[in-house]
Design an enzyme around this catalytic site. Structure first.
Site, PDB file in Angstrom:
ATOM      1  N   ASP A 189      50.075 -17.722  14.461  1.00 29.61           N
ATOM      2  CA  ASP A 189      50.190 -18.392  13.156  1.00 29.61           C
ATOM      3  C   ASP A 189      49.931 -19.885  13.212  1.00 29.61           C
ATOM      4  O   ASP A 189      50.205 -20.608  12.255  1.00 29.61           O
ATOM      5  CB  ASP A 189      51.597 -18.158  12.575  1.00 29.61           C
ATOM      6  CG  ASP A 189      51.657 -16.908  11.708  1.00 29.61           C
ATOM      7  OD1 ASP A 189      50.595 -16.309  11.456  1.00 29.61           O
ATOM      8  OD2 ASP A 189      52.767 -16.535  11.287  1.00 29.61           O
ATOM      9  N   HIS A 239      48.145 -21.762  10.198  1.00 26.34           N
ATOM     10  CA  HIS A 239      48.637 -21.790   8.814  1.00 26.34           C
ATOM     11  C   HIS A 239      48.684 -23.221   8.266  1.00 26.34           C
ATOM     12  O   HIS A 239      48.964 -24.172   9.000  1.00 26.34           O
ATOM     13  CB  HIS A 239      50.039 -21.189   8.722  1.00 26.34           C
ATOM     14  CG  HIS A 239      50.041 -19.748   8.328  1.00 26.34           C
ATOM     15  ND1 HIS A 239      49.607 -19.316   7.100  1.00 26.34           N
ATOM     16  CD2 HIS A 239      50.415 -18.631   9.000  1.00 26.34           C
ATOM     17  CE1 HIS A 239      49.725 -18.001   7.020  1.00 26.34           C
ATOM     18  NE2 HIS A 239      50.204 -17.559   8.168  1.00 26.34           N
ATOM     19  N   HIS A 299      43.545 -18.394   7.735  1.00 23.00           N
ATOM     20  CA  HIS A 299      44.406 -19.018   8.736  1.00 23.00           C
ATOM     21  C   HIS A 299      44.190 -18.390  10.111  1.00 23.00           C
ATOM     22  O   HIS A 299      44.425 -19.049  11.135  1.00 23.00           O
ATOM     23  CB  HIS A 299      45.884 -18.927   8.313  1.00 23.00           C
ATOM     24  CG  HIS A 299      46.502 -17.576   8.489  1.00 23.00           C
ATOM     25  ND1 HIS A 299      46.466 -16.605   7.517  1.00 23.00           N
ATOM     26  CD2 HIS A 299      47.165 -17.023   9.546  1.00 23.00           C
ATOM     27  CE1 HIS A 299      47.089 -15.524   7.954  1.00 23.00           C
ATOM     28  NE2 HIS A 299      47.525 -15.744   9.180  1.00 23.00           N
ATOM     29  N   ASP A 318      52.437  -3.599  13.502  1.00 23.65           N
ATOM     30  CA  ASP A 318      52.421  -4.576  14.590  1.00 23.65           C
ATOM     31  C   ASP A 318      53.723  -5.360  14.639  1.00 23.65           C
ATOM     32  O   ASP A 318      54.533  -5.323  13.704  1.00 23.65           O
ATOM     33  CB  ASP A 318      51.222  -5.528  14.452  1.00 23.65           C
ATOM     34  CG  ASP A 318      51.106  -6.148  13.061  1.00 23.65           C
ATOM     35  OD1 ASP A 318      52.123  -6.644  12.550  1.00 23.65           O
ATOM     36  OD2 ASP A 318      50.002  -6.126  12.489  1.00 23.65           O
ATOM     37  N   ARG A 349      57.855  -3.490   3.222  1.00 23.55           N
ATOM     38  CA  ARG A 349      56.940  -4.622   3.074  1.00 23.55           C
ATOM     39  C   ARG A 349      56.551  -4.811   1.605  1.00 23.55           C
ATOM     40  O   ARG A 349      56.560  -5.936   1.080  1.00 23.55           O
ATOM     41  CB  ARG A 349      55.685  -4.384   3.911  1.00 23.55           C
ATOM     42  CG  ARG A 349      54.618  -5.461   3.749  1.00 23.55           C
ATOM     43  CD  ARG A 349      53.333  -5.070   4.450  1.00 23.55           C
ATOM     44  NE  ARG A 349      52.274  -6.040   4.202  1.00 23.55           N
ATOM     45  CZ  ARG A 349      51.479  -6.020   3.145  1.00 23.55           C
ATOM     46  NH1 ARG A 349      51.642  -5.065   2.223  1.00 23.55           N
ATOM     47  NH2 ARG A 349      50.544  -6.928   2.996  1.00 23.55           N
ATOM     48  N   HIS A 357      57.446  -7.975  -1.005  1.00 27.97           N
ATOM     49  CA  HIS A 357      56.451  -8.685  -1.813  1.00 27.97           C
ATOM     50  C   HIS A 357      56.893  -8.756  -3.274  1.00 27.97           C
ATOM     51  O   HIS A 357      56.780  -9.805  -3.924  1.00 27.97           O
ATOM     52  CB  HIS A 357      55.088  -7.995  -1.699  1.00 27.97           C
ATOM     53  CG  HIS A 357      54.274  -8.479  -0.544  1.00 27.97           C
ATOM     54  ND1 HIS A 357      53.396  -9.523  -0.632  1.00 27.97           N
ATOM     55  CD2 HIS A 357      54.234  -8.069   0.743  1.00 27.97           C
ATOM     56  CE1 HIS A 357      52.835  -9.744   0.546  1.00 27.97           C
ATOM     57  NE2 HIS A 357      53.328  -8.870   1.401  1.00 27.97           N
TER      58      HIS A 357
END
Length: 433
Positions: free
Chosen positions: A78, A81, A104, A165, A218, A222
């Site tokens: 990351d 980002h 990113h 993952d 997930r 959101h």
């Protein structure tokens, strides 16, 4: 690894990037950073590869080089980002850079190269290449792997094959805990029940519901957190503030140079607030409105009917304006914001656990058969749809709120033959100033 944490200002900038952008302004506990998340993914990546390495009866040839590569990919995945995370990438840059294809993940590749060069890191070129490939593995246009061996290693940090993952394992548990939602996802069960068949990571068939729960949780995060109506209102104001400040502060051009980009983080808002330039007045005013909680006002929202999803066209402010009736108030395009919010289970309208998404299962450790499992074989309680498209409208000016609400109602009637939003806007809210 310790050298990275000790020396790399380019990595440690992640301390000044909140994992959930502006969400802490709605969920006060969501103040954790990308730095914490990256350490978590680093640890989980190490746990996953060591779990695979130690599977009984398996000889996959995993060596110290592989373990270090996967862990390093988890640590640095990351580092590319920008401020306010996905808002910078998906909302701000497309406004100021026409046809922008920036991501990113690709920026992380450049930052990794910059880190290695800037700090004279002695690292094998082969390892560096693999780390970069693992970081962008989830992208649709990810480059082909430099090695055709041990391809299962690319499934661990950023899985472009089926989306399972350790990145998700970490942020879903971390985010739900920070927002005090009480979600429970037993990712250790997946770590303990995975194996490699034909160079792909598979899971024991008995964990099929755990996999479903991963994708459902997930999607719910959101809806409940990441795209919360008030969170979205603040994001829209931040994007407007950054857009108005872009020319003066040269924010967007910094993405071209890692040596400049690493200095860009969430403190850009404080930079705008304290900058002496009068050209930043509009941006400063927007930030002050956020501080005073004078947000863009949420008018209402509706979910696009399931049968209309396939041919759905993005709703624009112009669509709402064309639906207003003569009522003594004229709404202009710049007075409203329309947010088209897509929520899915990682594969658009497709089921994330069907044969097209390559989510593979095995029966036990004695056989090498791998297979997919259809929903009807798992449970009849699983959802039949896998994507929501939510259309939200916000009024930038309080005095236009009632007129925007009416225009939004009219748009729904014109488009669908009826008002399809779940609840009406309270009359007392329409008369507030």
């Amino acid at each position: 690894m310790r050298l990275i944490l000790r020396q790399f200002s380019s990595f440690c900038r992640l301390r000044d990037l909140k994992q959930l952008g502006v969400t802490h302004m709605v969920y006060p506990g969501a103040v954790h950073s990308r730095f914490e998340h990256s350490l978590g993914v680093y640890w989980l990546a190490g746990a996953a590869i060591n779990m695979i390495k130690n599977l009984p009866g398996e000889d996959l040839g995993i060596d110290h080089f592989d373990i270090q590569t996967v862990k390093l990919a988890g640590l640095l995945h990351d580092v590319g980002h920008g401020p306010f995370s996905h808002v910078f990438e998906r909302e701000f840059l497309p406004r100021v850079l026409n046809g922008c294809q920036w991501s990113h993940e690709e920026m992380s590749r450049k930052m990794i190269e910059h880190i290695a060069d800037e700090h004279y890191i002695e690292i094998e070129r082969e390892m560096l290449n693999k780390v970069e490939e693992m970081v962008v593995a989830s992208k649709e246009n990810a480059p082909s792997k430099s090695s055709k061996e041990k391809l299962f290693l690319y499934d661990i940090v950023a899985n472009g094959r089926n989306g399972i993952d350790v990145d998700k394992f970490d942020y879903m548990v971390r985010d739900s805990r920070a927002c005090r939602l009480g979600y429970e996802f037993q990712f250790p069960r997946l770590l303990e029940n995975m194996r490699v068949i034909d160079d792909e990571i598979c899971y024991r068939a008995k964990e099929c519901l755990t996999v479903h729960k991963l994708f459902y949780m997930r999607a719910d995060l959101h809806r409940t957190v990441y795209t919360h109506a008030k969170v979205k209102a603040i994001e829209l104001m931040i994007v407007d503030a950054l857009t108005k400040a872009n020319d003066e502060l040269q924010i967007a051009p910094s993405i071209q140079d890692p040596a400049t980009y690493w200095k860009l983080d969430d403190t850009i808002i404080k930079t705008i607030e304290t900058h002496p330039s009068p050209k930043l007045k509009e941006s400063k005013d927007l930030i002050q409105r956020i501080r005073r909680r004078e947000l863009y006002q949420f008018c209402n929202e509706f979910s696009v009917p399931k049968e209309k999803l396939e041919h759905f066209k993005t709703v624009t402010p112009q669509d709402i304006i064309c639906s207003q009736k003569s009522c003594g108030v004229t709404i202009k395009e710049e007075d409203i914001v329309v947010a088209n919010v897509k929520i899915d289970m990682t594969r658009g309208r497709n089921n994330p656990v069907d044969r097209r998404t390559r989510c593979l299962f095995s029966q036990d450790y004695e056989t090498n058969d791998k297979f997919t499992i259809e929903d009807e074989r798992i449970s009849h309680l699983l959802p039949s749809g896998h994507q929501d498209m939510i259309v939200r409208v916000y009024s930038k000016k309080p005095e236009l709120f009632a007129a925007v609400c009416e225009a939004f109602d009219n748009f729904q009637v014109k488009t669908y033959g009826k008002i399809i939003q779940v609840h009406a806007t309270p009359e007392k809210k329409k008369h507030q100033r």
